[in-house]
Design a protein around this motif. Structure first.
Motif, PDB file in Angstrom:
ATOM      1  N   MET A   7       0.865  -1.189   0.000  1.00 45.77           N
ATOM      2  CA  MET A   7       0.000   0.000   0.000  1.00 45.77           C
ATOM      3  C   MET A   7       0.895   1.230   0.000  1.00 45.77           C
ATOM      4  O   MET A   7       1.882   1.292   0.729  1.00 45.77           O
ATOM      5  N   SER A  66      -1.350   8.253  -1.441  1.00 43.87           N
ATOM      6  CA  SER A  66      -1.718   9.075  -2.590  1.00 43.87           C
ATOM      7  C   SER A  66      -2.527  10.259  -2.069  1.00 43.87           C
ATOM      8  O   SER A  66      -2.867  10.323  -0.889  1.00 43.87           O
ATOM      9  N   ARG A 115      -3.452   3.450  -1.252  1.00 44.43           N
ATOM     10  CA  ARG A 115      -3.938   2.658  -2.389  1.00 44.43           C
ATOM     11  C   ARG A 115      -2.942   1.547  -2.675  1.00 44.43           C
ATOM     12  O   ARG A 115      -1.801   1.592  -2.254  1.00 44.43           O
TER      13      ARG A 115
END
Length: 111
Positions: free
Chosen positions: A56, A59, A64
């Motif tokens: 992960m 962002s 994300r």
């Protein structure tokens, strides 16, 4: 057995040696093998990057999934297709199911 091309990383070199030493390939098949070796190196590079960054990433919209994960999957499919056209099985460390190829099984010519 032909000479291992320059510019390949260790995973690509291993793939080249394992296939080139086992099969007698025509010129166009050597080109496909070289492309498969580059794809194998790309998968390795992407895996290293995901390992370094984590699965992960941050962002502007929050955490994300690392885009490298999707690209690894795409590269694995490309590798599987290239190897299927040569009629050779995938590498064990690619975690790919056995492939019958896009249009069926292709038979390689053993050296």
């Amino acid at each position: 057995m032909t000479r291992t091309p320059t510019g390949l990383d260790k995973p690509g070199q291993r793939l080249w040696k394992s296939i080139d030493g086992e099969y007698e390939l025509a010129e166009h098949e050597l080109a496909q093998l070289l492309e498969a070796c580059h794809v194998r190196d790309t998968i390795n590079t992407l895996r290293d990057q995901v390992r370094s960054d984590g699965t992960m990433i941050g962002s502007s919209q929050g955490p994300r999934l690392h885009p490298g994960i999707v690209e690894i999957r795409q590269q694995q499919l490309a590798l599987a297709r290239l190897l299927a056209t040569l009629g050779v099985p995938g590498l064990e460390d690619d975690d790919l199911p056995a492939s019958k190829g896009v249009r069926g099984v292709y038979k390689g010519r053993r050296a």
